[in-house]
Design a protein around this motif. Structure first.
Motif, mmCIF file in Angstrom:
data_model
loop_
_atom_site.group_PDB
_atom_site.id
_atom_site.type_symbol
_atom_site.label_atom_id
_atom_site.label_comp_id
_atom_site.label_asym_id
_atom_site.label_seq_id
_atom_site.Cartn_x
_atom_site.Cartn_y
_atom_site.Cartn_z
ATOM 1 N N GLN A 155 66.464 -114.673 -46.634
ATOM 2 C CA GLN A 155 65.717 -115.097 -45.071
ATOM 3 C C GLN A 155 66.930 -115.443 -44.417
ATOM 4 O O GLN A 155 67.048 -115.179 -43.013
ATOM 5 N N ASN A 156 68.002 -116.331 -44.860
ATOM 6 C CA ASN A 156 69.008 -116.663 -44.104
ATOM 7 C C ASN A 156 69.877 -115.523 -43.691
ATOM 8 O O ASN A 156 70.577 -115.571 -42.597
ATOM 9 N N ALA A 157 70.239 -114.539 -44.488
ATOM 10 C CA ALA A 157 70.817 -113.462 -44.256
ATOM 11 C C ALA A 157 70.435 -112.482 -42.971
ATOM 12 O O ALA A 157 71.053 -112.033 -42.024
ATOM 13 N N VAL A 158 69.225 -112.451 -43.132
ATOM 14 C CA VAL A 158 68.369 -111.779 -41.902
ATOM 15 C C VAL A 158 68.327 -112.433 -40.829
ATOM 16 O O VAL A 158 68.413 -112.086 -39.507
ATOM 17 N N PHE A 159 68.377 -114.074 -40.760
ATOM 18 C CA PHE A 159 68.538 -114.710 -39.523
ATOM 19 C C PHE A 159 69.823 -114.530 -39.035
ATOM 20 O O PHE A 159 69.822 -114.344 -37.716
ATOM 21 N N LEU A 160 70.762 -114.541 -39.692
ATOM 22 C CA LEU A 160 72.134 -114.356 -39.091
ATOM 23 C C LEU A 160 72.261 -113.057 -38.732
ATOM 24 O O LEU A 160 73.071 -112.707 -37.509
ATOM 25 N N LEU A 161 71.861 -111.804 -39.168
ATOM 26 C CA LEU A 161 71.953 -110.425 -38.786
ATOM 27 C C LEU A 161 71.170 -110.460 -37.490
ATOM 28 O O LEU A 161 71.726 -109.729 -36.499
ATOM 29 N N SER A 162 70.222 -111.037 -36.962
ATOM 30 C CA SER A 162 69.340 -111.079 -35.926
ATOM 31 C C SER A 162 70.182 -111.888 -35.029
ATOM 32 O O SER A 162 69.954 -111.282 -33.703
ATOM 33 N N ILE A 163 70.755 -112.879 -35.160
ATOM 34 C CA ILE A 163 71.644 -113.457 -33.985
ATOM 35 C C ILE A 163 72.636 -112.540 -33.541
ATOM 36 O O ILE A 163 73.268 -112.206 -32.704
ATOM 37 N N GLY A 186 61.020 -113.584 -33.715
ATOM 38 C CA GLY A 186 61.943 -112.844 -33.207
ATOM 39 C C GLY A 186 63.697 -113.230 -33.693
ATOM 40 O O GLY A 186 64.376 -112.360 -33.446
ATOM 41 N N GLU A 187 63.526 -114.299 -34.641
ATOM 42 C CA GLU A 187 64.827 -114.612 -35.249
ATOM 43 C C GLU A 187 64.729 -114.397 -36.930
ATOM 44 O O GLU A 187 65.537 -114.706 -37.694
ATOM 45 N N ALA A 188 63.583 -113.335 -37.224
ATOM 46 C CA ALA A 188 63.386 -112.894 -38.565
ATOM 47 C C ALA A 188 63.500 -111.582 -38.628
ATOM 48 O O ALA A 188 64.323 -110.716 -37.622
ATOM 49 N N LEU A 189 62.966 -110.694 -39.738
ATOM 50 C CA LEU A 189 63.217 -109.270 -39.788
ATOM 51 C C LEU A 189 62.625 -108.439 -38.487
ATOM 52 O O LEU A 189 63.318 -107.466 -38.142
ATOM 53 N N PHE A 190 61.554 -108.813 -37.989
ATOM 54 C CA PHE A 190 61.008 -107.935 -37.071
ATOM 55 C C PHE A 190 61.709 -108.193 -35.694
ATOM 56 O O PHE A 190 62.088 -107.327 -34.768
ATOM 57 N N GLY A 191 62.224 -109.650 -35.596
ATOM 58 C CA GLY A 191 63.210 -109.731 -34.247
ATOM 59 C C GLY A 191 64.564 -108.895 -34.456
ATOM 60 O O GLY A 191 65.010 -108.416 -33.624
ATOM 61 N N LEU A 192 64.835 -109.038 -35.789
ATOM 62 C CA LEU A 192 66.304 -108.042 -36.032
ATOM 63 C C LEU A 192 66.104 -106.599 -35.836
ATOM 64 O O LEU A 192 66.794 -106.139 -35.090
ATOM 65 N N LEU A 193 64.711 -106.222 -36.015
ATOM 66 C CA LEU A 193 64.442 -104.613 -35.886
ATOM 67 C C LEU A 193 64.773 -104.333 -34.236
ATOM 68 O O LEU A 193 65.077 -103.551 -33.998
ATOM 69 N N PHE A 194 63.951 -105.358 -33.711
ATOM 70 C CA PHE A 194 63.764 -105.179 -32.141
ATOM 71 C C PHE A 194 65.079 -105.043 -31.502
ATOM 72 O O PHE A 194 65.702 -104.394 -30.625
ATOM 73 N N ASN A 195 65.979 -106.306 -32.056
ATOM 74 C CA ASN A 195 67.535 -106.462 -31.306
ATOM 75 C C ASN A 195 68.461 -105.295 -31.881
ATOM 76 O O ASN A 195 69.319 -104.838 -31.198
ATOM 77 N N ALA A 196 68.178 -104.772 -33.125
ATOM 78 C CA ALA A 196 69.047 -103.924 -33.599
ATOM 79 C C ALA A 196 68.848 -102.617 -32.875
ATOM 80 O O ALA A 196 69.832 -101.801 -32.587
ATOM 81 N N ILE A 197 67.566 -102.199 -32.437
ATOM 82 C CA ILE A 197 67.195 -100.824 -31.892
ATOM 83 C C ILE A 197 68.096 -101.031 -30.560
ATOM 84 O O ILE A 197 68.832 -100.212 -30.284
ATOM 85 N N LEU A 198 67.826 -102.062 -29.883
ATOM 86 C CA LEU A 198 68.329 -102.102 -28.487
ATOM 87 C C LEU A 198 70.056 -102.285 -28.499
ATOM 88 O O LEU A 198 70.700 -101.592 -27.739
ATOM 89 N N ALA A 199 70.454 -102.898 -29.548
ATOM 90 C CA ALA A 199 71.915 -103.020 -29.573
ATOM 91 C C ALA A 199 72.255 -101.375 -30.043
ATOM 92 O O ALA A 199 73.434 -101.278 -29.416
ATOM 93 N N LEU A 200 71.824 -100.661 -30.929
ATOM 94 C CA LEU A 200 72.621 -99.534 -30.912
ATOM 95 C C LEU A 200 72.430 -98.564 -30.018
ATOM 96 O O LEU A 200 73.234 -97.768 -29.709
ATOM 97 N N TRP A 201 71.355 -98.658 -29.160
ATOM 98 C CA TRP A 201 71.114 -97.994 -28.052
ATOM 99 C C TRP A 201 72.381 -98.385 -26.956
ATOM 100 O O TRP A 201 73.006 -97.381 -26.364
ATOM 101 N N LEU A 202 72.566 -99.637 -26.681
ATOM 102 C CA LEU A 202 73.618 -100.039 -25.864
ATOM 103 C C LEU A 202 75.028 -99.749 -26.314
ATOM 104 O O LEU A 202 75.793 -99.201 -25.648
#
Length: 334
Positions: free
Chosen positions: A237-245, A300-316
Motif C-alpha cells: 500500500q505504501n509503495a503504491v502511495f509513493l508511486l502515485s505521488i 486518488g492516492e492509491a492504485l486507481f489514482g496511480l493509474l490515472f496519473n501514470a497514464i497522463l504522465a506517460l502522455w506528457l
C-alpha cells in the motif's frame, strides 16, 4: 552557481528539514500544525537558495496570473480524476460482484477544520466544501491579478526614490488575505513554491530532466507518512502511495511550465487536498469519504489514482520527448 549544485543544495536541505519535522509529528500525530509546517519547508528552503545563489526575490517563482485556462483546468483536474476512479471502481464492482468494493454513503458525517462542532451529513458537505474552496482561492487570485497588472512595479515607479522600499511592504501585504484564510502556514502554496516554483523552474528548459528530478524527490518528501499509525505495516500500500505521488509530479510540472506561474499548481494542490479525501476517502487515516469501501484501492492516492496519473504522465513525457527531438532532427536536415 550551476543549476546542478543549486538543485542538490535545495533537495538535501528541503528533504532533511522536512523529515526532521515529520519525525516530530510521528511522536504525536495529533499535532497537525507540524504537517502544515512540513509543507511550508520547500518554500522556505527555495527562497533561501534563490536569494543565496542568484539574489532572486520570491516573486521569481511566478506570481502573475497566467490566464483562466490553467486555473480552470487545475480546478477541474481532481474532479476528472475522481470520475476516472469512480468509473473504474464501479466497473470492477460489477465484474467481480463485490458489492462492498465501493458504495455511496449519503448519510456520512463530515467535519471541517473550521470548527470541531461544524459538521454536515452527505451531500450538503459538498456545498460547504465548495464555498470553502472559493474562499481559499480568492486571495490567490487577488495576488495573481495584482502581479498581472504590475501593481507593485507601478507603485515602485510612482514613489519618490527615498520611499521605493514601500513596494516590498505592498508585496507582502498582498499575501495578508491568504494568511487570514489559510492560516499562518499555507501548506499547499508552500510546497508549490518549492517543488515547482524553484526546482522545476531551474530545469524549465529541459522538462524531462525537471520531472526526472521532481518525481522521486516529491515522493521522498512524503516518506514520513508511511510511518504513521494508519500506514505503517502495509508495504505494498505504501509503495503504491509513493508511486502515485511520483506520477502526479509530472502533471504538476506541466501546469507550471504551461504559464511559468506557481498559482495553477497551488490551485491544483489545494483542490486535490480538498476533494480527493472528501469524495474518495483519506489514505492518510483510512477514513472513507462520500464513497466507502476499498478506499486504499480506488483513492486518488492509491492504485486507481496511480493509474490515472501514470497514464497522463506517460502522455506528457512522450510529448516532451517529441518536442526535444524536433530541434535535433532539424539540425540533421540542415
Amino acid at each position: 552557481m550551476p543549476s546542478r549544485k543549486e538543485t542538490l543544495w535545495f533537495i538535501v536541505l528541503a528533504l532533511l528539514l522536512s523529515w526532521g519535522v515529520g519525525a516530530c509529528w510521528l511522536l504525536d500525530e495529533r499535532r497537525f500544525i507540524l504537517i502544515r509546517l512540513l509543507m511550508c519547508i520547500p518554500a522556505l528552503v527555495a527562497m533561501g537558495c534563490a536569494w543565496a545563489f542568484r539574489r532572486e526575490p520570491p516573486r521569481a517563482a511566478g506570481f502573475a496570473f497566467s490566464g483562466w485556462r490553467p486555473w480552470l483546468l487545475a480546478m477541474a483536474y481532481p474532479w476528472i480524476m475522481v470520475l476516472f476512479c469512480l468509473g473504474l471502481a464501479y466497473l470492477w464492482r460489477g465484474i467481480s460482484g463485490q458489492v462492498d468494493f465501493i458504495y455511496l454513503r449519503p448519510l456520512a458525517e463530515f467535519r471541517f477544520a473550521v470548527s470541531k462542532s461544524l459538521g454536515f451529513h452527505g451531500l450538503p458537505a459538498l456545498g460547504f466544501a465548495a464555498a470553502t474552496w472559493v474562499v481559499l482561492l480568492l486571495p490567490w487570485l487577488l495576488v495573481a491579478a495584482a502581479y498581472r497588472a504590475q501593481w507593485p512595479d507601478r507603485l515602485k515607479a510612482a514613489l519618490p526614490a527615498s520611499w521605493t522600499w514601500l513596494h516590498h511592504a505592498f508585496r507582502a501585504a498582498l499575501f495578508l488575505p491568504t494568511l487570514l484564510t489559510h492560516g499562518p502556514l499555507p501548506g499547499e502554496l508552500g510546497e508549490e513554491l518549492g517543488w515547482r516554483g524553484y526546482l522545476v523552474r531551474r530545469w524549465a528548459d529541459r522538462p524531462l530532466v525537471a520531472v526526472a528530478i521532481t518525481m522521486p524527490v516529491w515522493a521522498s518528501f512524503h516518506l514520513p507518512v508511511i510511518f504513521s499509525s494508519a500506514q505503517k505495516g502495509h508495504p505494498m500500500q505504501n509503495a503504491v502511495f509513493l508511486l502515485s505521488i511520483a506520477a502526479a509530479a509530472v502533471p504538476f510540472a506541466a501546469f507550471y511550465l504551461w504559464g511559468r506561474s506557481v498559482w495553477p499548481c497551488a490551485v491544483l494542490h489545494l483542490s486535490w487536498n480538498l476533494w480527493n479525501p472528501l469524495l474518495l476517502g483519506n489514505v492518510y487515516t483510512g477514513q472513507a469519504g462520500l464513497f466507502g469501501g476499498q478506499v486504499r484501492t480506488f483513492n486518488g492516492e492509491a492504485l486507481f489514482g496511480l493509474l490515472f496519473n501514470a497514464i497522463l504522465a506517460l502522455w506528457l513525457i512522450a510529448r516532451w520527448r517529441r518536442a526535444a527531438s524536433q530541434p535535433l532532427a532539424s539540425l540533421r536536415e540542415g
